[in-house]
Scaffold this motif. Structure first.
Motif, PDB file in Angstrom:
ATOM      1  N   TYR A 150       0.840  -1.199   0.000  1.00 11.84           N
ATOM      2  CA  TYR A 150       0.000   0.000   0.000  1.00 11.84           C
ATOM      3  C   TYR A 150       0.879   1.255   0.000  1.00 11.84           C
ATOM      4  O   TYR A 150       0.643   2.196  -0.749  1.00 11.84           O
ATOM      5  CB  TYR A 150      -0.919  -0.043   1.221  1.00 11.84           C
ATOM      6  CG  TYR A 150      -1.823   1.152   1.357  1.00 11.84           C
ATOM      7  CD1 TYR A 150      -2.940   1.279   0.548  1.00 11.84           C
ATOM      8  CD2 TYR A 150      -1.559   2.142   2.292  1.00 11.84           C
ATOM      9  CE1 TYR A 150      -3.777   2.371   0.676  1.00 11.84           C
ATOM     10  CE2 TYR A 150      -2.377   3.234   2.429  1.00 11.84           C
ATOM     11  CZ  TYR A 150      -3.497   3.348   1.609  1.00 11.84           C
ATOM     12  OH  TYR A 150      -4.316   4.425   1.730  1.00 11.84           O
ATOM     13  N   TRP A 185       1.330   4.340  -2.982  1.00  9.60           N
ATOM     14  CA  TRP A 185       1.246   5.795  -2.800  1.00  9.60           C
ATOM     15  C   TRP A 185       2.530   6.496  -3.210  1.00  9.60           C
ATOM     16  O   TRP A 185       2.483   7.591  -3.781  1.00  9.60           O
ATOM     17  CB  TRP A 185       0.877   6.136  -1.353  1.00  9.60           C
ATOM     18  CG  TRP A 185      -0.608   6.178  -1.180  1.00  9.60           C
ATOM     19  CD1 TRP A 185      -1.358   5.305  -0.470  1.00  9.60           C
ATOM     20  CD2 TRP A 185      -1.509   7.113  -1.752  1.00  9.60           C
ATOM     21  NE1 TRP A 185      -2.693   5.639  -0.562  1.00  9.60           N
ATOM     22  CE2 TRP A 185      -2.804   6.749  -1.360  1.00  9.60           C
ATOM     23  CE3 TRP A 185      -1.361   8.211  -2.583  1.00  9.60           C
ATOM     24  CZ2 TRP A 185      -3.943   7.451  -1.741  1.00  9.60           C
ATOM     25  CZ3 TRP A 185      -2.491   8.918  -2.971  1.00  9.60           C
ATOM     26  CH2 TRP A 185      -3.763   8.536  -2.557  1.00  9.60           C
ATOM     27  N   TRP A 213       2.414   6.702  -6.952  1.00 11.13           N
ATOM     28  CA  TRP A 213       1.426   7.686  -7.385  1.00 11.13           C
ATOM     29  C   TRP A 213       1.951   9.111  -7.165  1.00 11.13           C
ATOM     30  O   TRP A 213       1.816   9.968  -8.022  1.00 11.13           O
ATOM     31  CB  TRP A 213       0.115   7.480  -6.632  1.00 11.13           C
ATOM     32  CG  TRP A 213      -0.975   8.341  -7.160  1.00 11.13           C
ATOM     33  CD1 TRP A 213      -1.823   8.059  -8.188  1.00 11.13           C
ATOM     34  CD2 TRP A 213      -1.346   9.644  -6.688  1.00 11.13           C
ATOM     35  NE1 TRP A 213      -2.695   9.090  -8.388  1.00 11.13           N
ATOM     36  CE2 TRP A 213      -2.423  10.090  -7.485  1.00 11.13           C
ATOM     37  CE3 TRP A 213      -0.866  10.468  -5.681  1.00 11.13           C
ATOM     38  CZ2 TRP A 213      -3.023  11.321  -7.308  1.00 11.13           C
ATOM     39  CZ3 TRP A 213      -1.477  11.708  -5.508  1.00 11.13           C
ATOM     40  CH2 TRP A 213      -2.545  12.113  -6.307  1.00 11.13           C
ATOM     41  N   LEU A 214       2.576   9.340  -6.008  1.00 12.06           N
ATOM     42  CA  LEU A 214       3.107  10.675  -5.705  1.00 12.06           C
ATOM     43  C   LEU A 214       4.282  11.036  -6.610  1.00 12.06           C
ATOM     44  O   LEU A 214       4.527  12.215  -6.876  1.00 12.06           O
ATOM     45  CB  LEU A 214       3.523  10.765  -4.232  1.00 12.06           C
ATOM     46  CG  LEU A 214       2.364  10.776  -3.239  1.00 12.06           C
ATOM     47  CD1 LEU A 214       2.874  10.606  -1.812  1.00 12.06           C
ATOM     48  CD2 LEU A 214       1.546  12.053  -3.379  1.00 12.06           C
ATOM     49  N   THR A 265       0.178   3.258 -11.176  1.00 11.14           N
ATOM     50  CA  THR A 265       0.210   2.011 -10.403  1.00 11.14           C
ATOM     51  C   THR A 265      -0.435   0.863 -11.170  1.00 11.14           C
ATOM     52  O   THR A 265      -0.307  -0.289 -10.758  1.00 11.14           O
ATOM     53  CB  THR A 265      -0.520   2.188  -9.059  1.00 11.14           C
ATOM     54  OG1 THR A 265      -1.866   2.570  -9.313  1.00 11.14           O
ATOM     55  CG2 THR A 265       0.166   3.229  -8.198  1.00 11.14           C
ATOM     56  N   HIS A 302     -10.606   7.302  -3.012  1.00 12.57           N
ATOM     57  CA  HIS A 302      -9.218   7.019  -2.660  1.00 12.57           C
ATOM     58  C   HIS A 302      -8.635   5.934  -3.564  1.00 12.57           C
ATOM     59  O   HIS A 302      -7.557   6.091  -4.133  1.00 12.57           O
ATOM     60  CB  HIS A 302      -9.172   6.611  -1.187  1.00 12.57           C
ATOM     61  CG  HIS A 302      -7.995   5.802  -0.799  1.00 12.57           C
ATOM     62  ND1 HIS A 302      -8.037   4.429  -0.772  1.00 12.57           N
ATOM     63  CD2 HIS A 302      -6.744   6.146  -0.445  1.00 12.57           C
ATOM     64  CE1 HIS A 302      -6.852   3.974  -0.402  1.00 12.57           C
ATOM     65  NE2 HIS A 302      -6.063   4.992  -0.188  1.00 12.57           N
ATOM     66  N   LEU A 313      -5.821   6.233  -6.484  1.00 21.55           N
ATOM     67  CA  LEU A 313      -4.607   5.449  -6.379  1.00 21.55           C
ATOM     68  C   LEU A 313      -4.364   4.614  -7.634  1.00 21.55           C
ATOM     69  O   LEU A 313      -3.215   4.374  -8.013  1.00 21.55           O
ATOM     70  CB  LEU A 313      -4.679   4.546  -5.142  1.00 21.55           C
ATOM     71  CG  LEU A 313      -3.391   3.824  -4.744  1.00 21.55           C
ATOM     72  CD1 LEU A 313      -2.269   4.820  -4.465  1.00 21.55           C
ATOM     73  CD2 LEU A 313      -3.642   2.971  -3.511  1.00 21.55           C
TER      74      LEU A 313
END
Length: 178
Positions: free
Chosen positions: A6, A10, A13-14, A19, A172, A176
């Motif tokens: 998980y 993130w 993605w950031l 993903t 969310h 993601l």
């Protein structure tokens, strides 16, 4: 496909990397995104229905039902026309050269049995299309009325909180998976 955590999802993605193509907890990210879209939609629909209120929902479903009954009454008046259209479609497919170019082509031969098959084929296609639409509309009306009854119950705070959570969690995971 790599199975990512998980936290790694993130970080990816950031960093601006997609993903999609990876798995999160053994499930492809695209499915996490799709599940998120569905959850957000269901939660949003619940909130909208709650805001509209049970009285407005019941009134809207009665208006839709009345309009559908009027439409069905009008369509029943056109049954002979519908039968004529079926025959024209079947004859168009049965003819050596199409009688009308813009009609759909039904792949059949030239015998009487083929003519009957083509009439049945077109009738089934029309029935499935119209019947399927009718079932969806009737099903939506039933869901609207049930939702109105559920949301009018003051004990349904759990449903309201679940709807907001579904929106947040769904958004969310959709985000993601982008």
């Amino acid at each position: 496909m790599a199975d990512i955590s998980y936290f790694e999802a993130w970080v990816m993605w950031l960093d601006g990397r997609s993903t999609v193509g990876n798995d999160l907890f053994g499930v492809p990210m695209i499915w996490w995104g799709r599940a998120g879209k569905i959850a957000a939609f269901a939660g949003g629909l619940t909130v909208v229905l709650d805001l509209a209120g049970p009285d407005r929902i019941a009134a809207a479903s009665r208006r839709i039902k009345s309009a559908l009954e009027s439409l069905m009454g009008a369509l029943i008046g056109y049954v002979p026309t519908g039968i004529l259209v079926l025959i024209v479609l079947a004859l168009n497919a049965w003819a050596d050269e199409p009688l009308v170019d813009w009609l759909p082509d039904v792949p059949v031969g030239g015998g009487v049995l083929d003519l009957v098959v083509s009439i049945v084929f077109v009738a089934v296609i029309m029935s499935v299309t119209l019947g399927g639409s009718w079932l969806v509309i009737v099903g939506m009306l039933a869901l609207m009325r049930r939702a109105a009854r559920l949301l009018s119950d003051p004990r349904m705070l759990v449903l309201r909180v679940s709807a907001v959570l579904a929106i947040c969690i769904g958004f969310h995971f959709d985000l993601l998976a982008s």
